[in-house]
Design a protein around this motif. Structure first.
Motif, PDB file in Angstrom:
ATOM      1  N   THR A  46       0.834  -1.207   0.000  1.00  0.00           N
ATOM      2  CA  THR A  46       0.000   0.000   0.000  1.00  0.00           C
ATOM      3  C   THR A  46       0.869   1.258   0.000  1.00  0.00           C
ATOM      4  O   THR A  46       0.646   2.176  -0.797  1.00  0.00           O
ATOM      5  N   LEU A  47       1.863   1.307   0.876  1.00  0.00           N
ATOM      6  CA  LEU A  47       2.746   2.474   0.943  1.00  0.00           C
ATOM      7  C   LEU A  47       3.468   2.682  -0.386  1.00  0.00           C
ATOM      8  O   LEU A  47       3.481   3.794  -0.937  1.00  0.00           O
ATOM      9  N   ASP A  48       4.050   1.624  -0.921  1.00  0.00           N
ATOM     10  CA  ASP A  48       4.805   1.761  -2.166  1.00  0.00           C
ATOM     11  C   ASP A  48       3.896   2.034  -3.364  1.00  0.00           C
ATOM     12  O   ASP A  48       4.300   2.724  -4.301  1.00  0.00           O
ATOM     13  N   ALA A  49       2.665   1.524  -3.339  1.00  0.00           N
ATOM     14  CA  ALA A  49       1.715   1.829  -4.418  1.00  0.00           C
ATOM     15  C   ALA A  49       1.341   3.316  -4.385  1.00  0.00           C
ATOM     16  O   ALA A  49       1.248   3.961  -5.440  1.00  0.00           O
ATOM     17  N   LEU A  50       1.157   3.864  -3.198  1.00  0.00           N
ATOM     18  CA  LEU A  50       0.871   5.300  -3.078  1.00  0.00           C
ATOM     19  C   LEU A  50       2.055   6.128  -3.586  1.00  0.00           C
ATOM     20  O   LEU A  50       1.870   7.140  -4.269  1.00  0.00           O
ATOM     21  N   GLU A  51       3.265   5.700  -3.249  1.00  0.00           N
ATOM     22  CA  GLU A  51       4.461   6.385  -3.756  1.00  0.00           C
ATOM     23  C   GLU A  51       4.480   6.347  -5.285  1.00  0.00           C
ATOM     24  O   GLU A  51       4.755   7.368  -5.930  1.00  0.00           O
ATOM     25  N   ALA A  52       4.217   5.175  -5.856  1.00  0.00           N
ATOM     26  CA  ALA A  52       4.237   5.021  -7.318  1.00  0.00           C
ATOM     27  C   ALA A  52       3.212   5.937  -7.975  1.00  0.00           C
ATOM     28  O   ALA A  52       3.517   6.614  -8.968  1.00  0.00           O
ATOM     29  N   ALA A  74       4.601  16.847  -3.603  1.00  0.00           N
ATOM     30  CA  ALA A  74       4.658  17.019  -2.148  1.00  0.00           C
ATOM     31  C   ALA A  74       4.262  15.725  -1.430  1.00  0.00           C
ATOM     32  O   ALA A  74       4.919  15.314  -0.465  1.00  0.00           O
ATOM     33  N   ALA A  75       3.204  15.081  -1.915  1.00  0.00           N
ATOM     34  CA  ALA A  75       2.774  13.818  -1.311  1.00  0.00           C
ATOM     35  C   ALA A  75       3.862  12.752  -1.462  1.00  0.00           C
ATOM     36  O   ALA A  75       4.145  12.004  -0.520  1.00  0.00           O
TER      37      ALA A  75
END
Length: 130
Positions: A46-52, A74-75
């Motif tokens: 989830t964290l890495d998908a949001l980063e992507a 920014a996010a």
């Protein structure tokens, strides 16, 4: 209303860097999902998908000279910084900590810095400088 502005070589390069980093994360998500225990995999994927998503959005907007790149940049900066901090805090001493340190220094923190720089600059001044 979408505002389009002229972009220079530096912004195109930055857009390619962010887009490339977002694309590199996609196979990484599969690796994490396949190798971590299910509860850990859900959190990290989830964290890495949001980063992507943030990196791809900011990068493609820069490439299209779309001035709305600042919020996803920014996010991405916040998510990348959090990722590096959590990796370092939860890594076991030895190889795991060395890997977390290498990822933080070599990828996550430089990308977070670039994203923070892009987010902090005004879109008009940022594109006008190139």
């Amino acid at each position: 209303m979408r505002r389009t502005v002229r972009t220079g070589a530096a912004r195109r390069r930055q857009g390619r860097i962010l887009t490339g980093a977002g694309l590199v994360l996609l196979p990484w998500l599969g690796y994490l999902a396949g190798t971590l225990p299910p509860a850990e995999a859900a959190a990290w994927v989830t964290l890495d998908a949001l980063e992507a998503v943030c990196l791809l959005t900011a990068g493609t907007r820069l490439l299209r000279a779309d001035a709305r790149y600042r919020a996803p940049a920014a996010a991405a900066a916040v998510l990348l910084l959090a990722d590096a901090c959590i990796d370092m805090a939860t890594a076991a001493p030895g190889t795991e900590l060395a890997t977390a340190t290498a990822m933080a220094v070599g990828a996550e923190l430089p990308l977070a810095g670039l994203c923070a720089l892009l987010a902090a600059r005004s879109a008009k001044a940022s594109f006008a400088a190139n």
